[in-house]
Design an enzyme around this catalytic site. Sequence first.
Site, PDB file in Angstrom:
ATOM      1  NE  ARG A   1      -4.209   1.642   0.814  1.00 25.72           N
ATOM      2  CZ  ARG A   1      -5.204   1.895  -0.037  1.00 25.72           C
ATOM      3  NH1 ARG A   1      -5.157   1.447  -1.286  1.00 25.72           N
ATOM      4  NH2 ARG A   1      -6.261   2.587   0.346  1.00 25.72           N
TER       5      ARG A   1
ATOM      6  CB  SER B   1      -7.251  -0.538   1.182  1.00 21.13           C
ATOM      7  OG  SER B   1      -7.678  -1.233   0.028  1.00 21.13           O
ATOM      8  CB  SER B   2     -12.619  -1.401   0.211  1.00 26.91           C
ATOM      9  OG  SER B   2     -13.150  -0.346   0.960  1.00 26.91           O
TER      10      SER B   2
ATOM     11  CG  ASN C   1      -8.357   6.129  -4.793  1.00 34.94           C
ATOM     12  OD1 ASN C   1      -9.231   5.271  -4.644  1.00 34.94           O
ATOM     13  ND2 ASN C   1      -8.467   7.314  -4.276  1.00 34.94           N
TER      14      ASN C   1
ATOM     15  CB  THR D   1      -9.028  -0.965  -7.650  1.00 39.99           C
ATOM     16  OG1 THR D   1      -9.029   0.259  -6.915  1.00 39.99           O
ATOM     17  CG2 THR D   1      -8.167  -1.966  -6.936  1.00 39.99           C
TER      18      THR D   1
ATOM     19  CB  THR E   1      -5.818   0.508  -6.335  1.00 40.96           C
ATOM     20  OG1 THR E   1      -6.704   1.567  -6.657  1.00 40.96           O
ATOM     21  CG2 THR E   1      -5.130   0.818  -5.012  1.00 40.96           C
TER      22      THR E   1
ATOM     23  N   GLY F   1     -13.745  -0.012  -5.107  1.00 43.51           N
ATOM     24  CA  GLY F   1     -13.812   0.847  -3.923  1.00 43.51           C
ATOM     25  C   GLY F   1     -14.572   0.172  -2.803  1.00 43.51           C
TER      26      GLY F   1
HETATM   27  N1  GLY Z   1      -8.457   2.726  -3.556  1.00 41.07           N
HETATM   28  C1  GLY Z   1      -9.385   1.686  -3.344  1.00 41.07           C
HETATM   29  C2  GLY Z   1      -9.106   0.880  -2.136  1.00 41.07           C
HETATM   30  O1  GLY Z   1      -7.963   0.783  -1.734  1.00 41.07           O
HETATM   31  O2  GLY Z   1     -10.005   0.337  -1.573  1.00 41.07           O
END
Ligand code: GLY
Length: 605
Positions: A115, A487-488, A436, A416, A434, A509
Amino acid sequence: MLHRSLLPLGLIALLGLAPACQRAAAPATTAVPTASPLPAATVPVTARQAMVVSAHPEATRIGLEVLRRGGNAYDATVAVQFALAVCLPAAGNIGGGGFVVYRGADGAVGALDFRETAPAKASRDMYLDKQGNVIPDLSTRGHLAAGVPGTVAGMWELHQKLGKLPWRELVQPAVELATQGVRLTEKEAAGLNANRQVFFTTNELPAGFPVVGVFAAQAEGAAPYVRYTEGGHLLDVDWHAGDTLRQPQLAATLTRIRDAGRSGFYAGPTANLIIQEMLLGNGLITQADLDQYQPRWRTPLRGRYRQYEVISMPPPSSGGVALLQLLQMLEPFDLRRLGWHSAEAVHLITEAERRVYADRATYLGDPDFGRVPVAQLLAPDYLKQRMAGVTPGSGATPSAQVAAGAGLPGYESDQTTHYSIVDATGNAVSCTTTLNGAYGSKVVVAGAGFLLNNEMDDFSVKPGVPNSYGVTGGAANAIGPGKRMLSSMTPSIITEKGKLRLVVGTPGGSTIITSVLQATLNVLDYGLDPQQAVAAPRLHHQWLPDHIDVEAGALTPAAEAELQRRGYKLNPRGAWGRIDAIERQPDGTLRGGADPRGDDTAAGY
Ligand code: GLY
């Protein structure tokens, strides 16, 4: 509990539960579905040994070639990641970040967190004006929106630990793709066209800039991803499917990464170009940020659902926690018997989602910067208590009555990308990565030809207040120097009786979590093949706003009417997510699920 005859007819036939004529026996209280919302059964791609499913045919081809040459799933991951950075500029990346969850053929599991991090100069209120209001677009577009990229360090780390083939052989296909050009798909052409103006404004072209090359994406001084004639004149016309996108500057950057590994990005010419770009646009990333960036090995989350084990991504993703919470909350219910997307099943799933997303907004953030109460959130007693009062037949619980932190979460951007890989020895990789937003911050590093992420927007830019994507969070996800934004992303692997069963993940997302849940339920509970499971129309609820998002065809009119009668607000919405999955059958056969919403492609041998 609904009578089994309320199952959509196609599913009845599919599950072999009853003949289609069963519809005639529906009770009078609820109308009989007139058609199944499920797409017709398909013939998924199957393979005996190895498979790659990714968002682009070129990336899938390149990954599969690596596997055929004797590379393992981790080698293929590196090759697919770099290929996607070329052929899927909207989301594939070297300027972003992501997560890998893997399960080795020997059963060993691991999770790699690459990340992005907030630059050292970032601060909690950096996107607020003097009055404390969020400054529009600052966290989503331009240099300030970019976190310190993690992708190249992540791929290097993965390869150092688990790779087999030489690094340079894994990056070389992407170099060739960028040099020779990639033929645009219709969807990618449309994406570039839709962003043409923003590429100009974000990348500040000097007047009368010199341009060379036909369709050169990043000719010297030119706006990226915009068409030019042979003579170097801007063509203010659209890209079309079949046009060739060449990326010479990206090819040069990838060559440096191929030859120098991690240092080809975080040091030397590429790093210098990043720093120059930051100076140009008042960005915050410094050489020290690049030097200090480290991917992190995390212990994957593991939980049970019925006879399966679910392995998923821990914080700083909310995905694994939320997926395991949802599955545990739903386990007491016989979803299969209730029927696919029956009003009853949707009611139960929605109530679980409402509660899980309320938890997400309150408790989750970077575990290196604060305590994330993962064990408590996954404790069986806690989850049982969260679902107290939710029964088949009960109505909607208004979200206002579901306690949680302040704020009103909306949608995160869905640009993503996810890929799933299984190699011939049985190693499995689930990777979600991603920028984003679509094309991230829209900033292309001049001279280096790659897009920077706008992942800073995944922080809570002002705790308790929705940011410009509508996402909120508490102090747990406030901006802090060196911190990872929540993040998701939910790259996941599921086993049954100690054997690999499913590799799954998606972009989308905040919808990622519910999409992965639905694909998982579709395969495990409803017995759909993986292609049908990823294609099936989807639903989504995330606590607030208090409505169920509904893809076209996801509900029968009868189910819609019944849900509305129970107090649910339905919100028709365009398609979301691109789930890419691999299912392993008991005899070892691999079956692919490539989401038809995108250019996703499964291939194997
Ligand atoms: N940017 C989307 C996520 O990390 O969930």
